[in-house]
Design a protein around this motif. Structure first.
Motif, PDB file in Angstrom:
ATOM      1  N   ALA A   1       0.835  -1.207   0.000  1.00 34.03           N
ATOM      2  CA  ALA A   1       0.000   0.000   0.000  1.00 34.03           C
ATOM      3  C   ALA A   1       0.869   1.255   0.000  1.00 34.03           C
ATOM      4  N   ASP A   2       0.313   2.345  -0.514  1.00 35.31           N
ATOM      5  CA  ASP A   2       1.015   3.626  -0.518  1.00 35.31           C
ATOM      6  C   ASP A   2       0.927   4.321   0.835  1.00 35.31           C
ATOM      7  N   MET A   3      -0.095   3.963   1.620  1.00 32.43           N
ATOM      8  CA  MET A   3      -0.234   4.528   2.959  1.00 32.43           C
ATOM      9  C   MET A   3      -0.865   3.480   3.868  1.00 32.43           C
ATOM     10  N   VAL A   4      -0.367   3.392   5.083  1.00 36.98           N
ATOM     11  CA  VAL A   4      -0.967   2.528   6.103  1.00 36.98           C
ATOM     12  C   VAL A   4      -1.181   3.360   7.355  1.00 36.98           C
ATOM     13  N   ILE A   5      -2.427   3.384   7.838  1.00 35.10           N
ATOM     14  CA  ILE A   5      -2.755   4.094   9.075  1.00 35.10           C
ATOM     15  C   ILE A   5      -3.159   3.065  10.119  1.00 35.10           C
ATOM     16  N   VAL A   6      -2.425   3.019  11.215  1.00 34.41           N
ATOM     17  CA  VAL A   6      -2.777   2.158  12.336  1.00 34.41           C
ATOM     18  C   VAL A   6      -3.647   2.987  13.280  1.00 34.41           C
TER      19      VAL A   6
ATOM     20  N   VAL B   1       3.723   5.672   3.159  1.00 35.67           N
ATOM     21  CA  VAL B   1       3.535   6.598   4.275  1.00 35.67           C
ATOM     22  C   VAL B   1       2.915   5.804   5.417  1.00 35.67           C
ATOM     23  N   LEU B   2       3.596   5.785   6.544  1.00 31.86           N
ATOM     24  CA  LEU B   2       3.142   5.003   7.696  1.00 31.86           C
ATOM     25  C   LEU B   2       2.699   5.952   8.806  1.00 31.86           C
ATOM     26  N   ALA B   3       1.478   5.761   9.290  1.00 29.56           N
ATOM     27  CA  ALA B   3       0.910   6.669  10.286  1.00 29.56           C
ATOM     28  C   ALA B   3       0.319   5.896  11.447  1.00 29.56           C
ATOM     29  N   VAL B   4       0.323   6.532  12.615  1.00 26.73           N
ATOM     30  CA  VAL B   4      -0.369   6.008  13.792  1.00 26.73           C
ATOM     31  C   VAL B   4      -1.394   7.050  14.214  1.00 26.73           C
ATOM     32  N   ALA B   5      -2.645   6.617  14.333  1.00 28.52           N
ATOM     33  CA  ALA B   5      -3.739   7.519  14.692  1.00 28.52           C
ATOM     34  C   ALA B   5      -4.435   7.001  15.941  1.00 28.52           C
ATOM     35  N   GLY B   6      -5.390   7.765  16.437  1.00 31.85           N
ATOM     36  CA  GLY B   6      -6.222   7.306  17.533  1.00 31.85           C
ATOM     37  C   GLY B   6      -5.673   7.638  18.901  1.00 31.85           C
ATOM     38  N   CYS B   7      -6.170   6.907  19.902  1.00 26.93           N
ATOM     39  CA  CYS B   7      -5.934   7.282  21.297  1.00 26.93           C
ATOM     40  C   CYS B   7      -4.534   6.937  21.792  1.00 26.93           C
ATOM     41  N   VAL B   8      -3.932   5.853  21.294  1.00 24.91           N
ATOM     42  CA  VAL B   8      -2.543   5.579  21.661  1.00 24.91           C
ATOM     43  C   VAL B   8      -1.646   6.673  21.102  1.00 24.91           C
ATOM     44  N   ALA B   9      -1.931   7.113  19.887  1.00 25.46           N
ATOM     45  CA  ALA B   9      -1.171   8.214  19.290  1.00 25.46           C
ATOM     46  C   ALA B   9      -1.320   9.482  20.118  1.00 25.46           C
ATOM     47  N   GLN B  10      -2.548   9.748  20.581  1.00 25.49           N
ATOM     48  CA  GLN B  10      -2.787  10.945  21.382  1.00 25.49           C
ATOM     49  C   GLN B  10      -2.021  10.887  22.698  1.00 25.49           C
TER      50      GLN B  10
ATOM     51  N   VAL C   1       8.149   5.909  11.450  1.00 26.95           N
ATOM     52  CA  VAL C   1       6.755   6.335  11.315  1.00 26.95           C
ATOM     53  C   VAL C   1       6.721   7.767  10.790  1.00 26.95           C
ATOM     54  N   ASP C   2       5.913   8.015   9.784  1.00 26.95           N
ATOM     55  CA  ASP C   2       5.876   9.324   9.125  1.00 26.95           C
ATOM     56  C   ASP C   2       4.915  10.312   9.789  1.00 26.95           C
ATOM     57  N   MET C   3       3.813   9.802  10.340  1.00 26.81           N
ATOM     58  CA  MET C   3       2.804  10.691  10.919  1.00 26.81           C
ATOM     59  C   MET C   3       2.233  10.066  12.183  1.00 26.81           C
ATOM     60  N   VAL C   4       2.044  10.888  13.204  1.00 26.71           N
ATOM     61  CA  VAL C   4       1.365  10.477  14.430  1.00 26.71           C
ATOM     62  C   VAL C   4       0.345  11.559  14.747  1.00 26.71           C
ATOM     63  N   PHE C   5      -0.926  11.183  14.848  1.00 24.97           N
ATOM     64  CA  PHE C   5      -1.955  12.199  15.095  1.00 24.97           C
ATOM     65  C   PHE C   5      -3.093  11.614  15.914  1.00 24.97           C
TER      66      PHE C   5
ATOM     67  N   PRO D   1      15.888  16.168   2.734  1.00 24.79           N
ATOM     68  CA  PRO D   1      16.157  16.662   4.081  1.00 24.79           C
ATOM     69  C   PRO D   1      15.066  17.618   4.548  1.00 24.79           C
ATOM     70  N   GLY D   2      14.860  17.644   5.819  1.00 28.56           N
ATOM     71  CA  GLY D   2      13.834  18.507   6.390  1.00 28.56           C
ATOM     72  C   GLY D   2      13.308  17.877   7.662  1.00 28.56           C
ATOM     73  N   GLU D   3      12.071  18.189   8.034  1.00 30.86           N
ATOM     74  CA  GLU D   3      11.517  17.661   9.262  1.00 30.86           C
ATOM     75  C   GLU D   3      11.366  16.145   9.180  1.00 30.86           C
ATOM     76  N   ARG D   4      11.599  15.475  10.300  1.00 23.74           N
ATOM     77  CA  ARG D   4      11.453  14.034  10.331  1.00 23.74           C
ATOM     78  C   ARG D   4      10.177  13.697  11.090  1.00 23.74           C
ATOM     79  N   GLY D   5       9.203  13.236  10.369  1.00 27.27           N
ATOM     80  CA  GLY D   5       7.948  12.848  10.978  1.00 27.27           C
ATOM     81  C   GLY D   5       7.059  14.024  11.315  1.00 27.27           C
ATOM     82  N   VAL D   6       5.771  13.771  11.328  1.00 27.35           N
ATOM     83  CA  VAL D   6       4.771  14.801  11.632  1.00 27.35           C
ATOM     84  C   VAL D   6       3.998  14.355  12.859  1.00 27.35           C
ATOM     85  N   LEU D   7       3.964  15.189  13.886  1.00 25.02           N
ATOM     86  CA  LEU D   7       3.249  14.890  15.124  1.00 25.02           C
ATOM     87  C   LEU D   7       2.165  15.934  15.325  1.00 25.02           C
ATOM     88  N   ASP D   8       0.906  15.486  15.429  1.00 22.15           N
ATOM     89  CA  ASP D   8      -0.214  16.402  15.630  1.00 22.15           C
ATOM     90  C   ASP D   8      -1.160  15.790  16.652  1.00 22.15           C
TER      91      ASP D   8
END
Length: 444
Positions: free
Chosen positions: A27-32, A67-76, A89-93, A115-122
């Motif tokens: 897959a091009d993106m996986v959101i856990v 793009v690998l992301a973690v979402a939901g309450c564990v991410a929060q 992991v590329d994104m945590v929100f 080069p630039g920011e490593r990972g996105v945390l929201d």
């Protein structure tokens, strides 16, 4: 609620060209999308991320990008820890931020390309409601749909992390909910389940300028042509007001099944849990509900082995279960959640005692559930046919009491509500046959 959130994430990502994949590999993106309620949630998340890391590496070796992301309450709750332990992991929100997914994807893919920011945390709790920024729902799959009407919790039960991961109680405006329900029915939904951490604490702004409770909202939704069934979950006894109770008797579309967690039958334990109701309060609510709807089926949640729970306290829980009678229930051994007040309490219960109590409670609950299902034999129930079963010619549907019903019939019946003659009830399901007239109508 995570099922609903996952579907809305797919809606947000659709304009970017993403569509659901059958499997994560390739897959091009996986959101856990995670939940923090169950035990060892964070460790299970890291275990899954380790498996997905290998897929991400294979994708990169083939010249692609996942793009690998973690979402939901564990991410929060543990966003910074995830970024530190799993830098791939590329994104945590958190659950309040997924309406900002397009921006996060742009930042994540940009940083992955150079080069630039490593990972996105929201994990911020935004001032604005995410529901004001979500696109309309995509095509519905199936005849049942979820619809979030309320989020967050102000109760602060001492064992629970929800107020810290989902935030304070928030209710969507009634008109927004009714409009979404109309779209879902227009896409084929015959049944809608209203969702909320404390769904019966709903107090959204009504189009008449007044706050509506859940009972008033249900009455408005029942006026939608084509919406045959309404359910809601999860409720708190403190928010079960008279208007909502009366709706169970006055609104035919409101199904005769209610999940009303009590957690314990001991007043001493309930006080330690900060539930702010007594066992007698719960019994009175049940009596009023059954007076309004005599055939109401109840389910509940129970925690055994809460810190300081004695054998006498546990026997009070068994007595409450015997007095009330449940069609279904969920029961768990208490497990500590970091950051919750109960984790700091003394008199933690030994594991063997917790296991013994859970075994005894579940034996009683299973006996009640089996008896309730067996009582359906000989009745004809309207069943919403949802999908094919494992065997040829087998269909699976849902009774008004939320029981799984196994029938034989034409797959064209899927999505319809048909009368089914129930011939047997088992521990976890019913079996029956579709009346011939319904079979002919479904095949016509």
């Amino acid at each position: 609620m995570n099922v609903y959130d996952s579907a809305r994430m797919a809606d947000v990502l659709a304009p970017l060209g993403y569509e659901p994949a059958d499997a994560p590999d390739g897959a091009d993106m996986v959101i856990v999308n995670t939940c923090h309620i169950r035990e060892n949630a964070s460790e299970k998340t890291f275990h899954e991320l380790g498996r997905l890391r290998q897929m991400k590496q294979r994708k990169a070796a083939e010249g692609g990008q996942m793009v690998l992301a973690v979402a939901g309450c564990v991410a929060q709750a543990e966003g910074a820890e995830i970024m530190a332990r799993a830098p791939f992991v590329d994104m945590v929100f958190g659950p309040q931020a997924y309406h900002r997914l397009p921006e996060m994807v742009a930042r994540a893919t940009r940083s992955a390309a150079g080069p630039g920011e490593r990972g996105v945390l929201d994990t911020d709790f935004p001032v604005e409601s995410k529901f004001d920024h979500l696109p309309e729902e995509q095509k519905l799959e199936g005849a049942s749909a979820f619809l979030t009407v309320q989020e967050g919790c102000d109760k602060f039960c001492t064992f629970c992390v929800v107020p810290y991961t989902r935030g304070a109680e928030f209710s969507r405006p009634a008109a927004q909910i009714v409009a979404e329900a109309r779209r879902l029915v227009g896409s084929g939904a015959k049944e809608i389940t209203l969702l909320g951490q404390n769904v019966n604490a709903y107090h959204g702004a009504g189009p008449d300028g007044r706050d509506w409770g859940l009972g008033r909202l249900i009455r408005a939704l029942a006026e939608i042509d084509g919406l045959a069934r309404i359910r809601y979950t999860t409720s708190h006894p403190r928010d079960m007001d008279d208007d909502l109770i009366s709706a169970h008797g006055a609104v035919p579309a409101l199904m005769p099944y209610l999940h009303l967690p009590v957690q314990s039958g001991s007043d001493r334990v309930l006080e330690a849990m900060n539930r702010k109701h007594k066992a007698a309060d719960y019994r009175r609510i049940v009596d009023k509900l059954r007076a309004a709807r005599p055939d109401l089926a109840l389910s509940s949640d129970f925690i055994v082995g809460f810190p300081g729970e004695s054998e006498a306290d546990f026997k009070e829980t068994l007595k409450l279960v015997g007095d009330v009678g449940y069609a279904q229930a969920f029961s768990f051994k208490y497990s500590s959640r970091p950051g919750t007040p109960a984790a700091l309490l003394e008199m933690q219960i030994e594991e063997q005692a917790k296991s013994d109590r859970l075994y005894a409670l579940q034996a009683l609950l299973t006996e009640q559930q089996t008896a309730f299902n067996a009582s359906m034999a000989g009745r004809t129930l309207p069943v919403l046919v949802e999908k094919t079963g494992k065997l040829p010619g087998q269909l699976i549907g849902k009774s008004p009491y939320l029981q799984s019903v196994v029938i034989r019939g034409n797959p064209r019946l899927i999505g319809q509500i048909v009368p089914v003659a129930i011939d047997a009830g088992y521990a976890n399901s019913l079996s029956g046959s579709v009346e011939p007239v319904a079979e002919m109508e479904g095949a016509a």
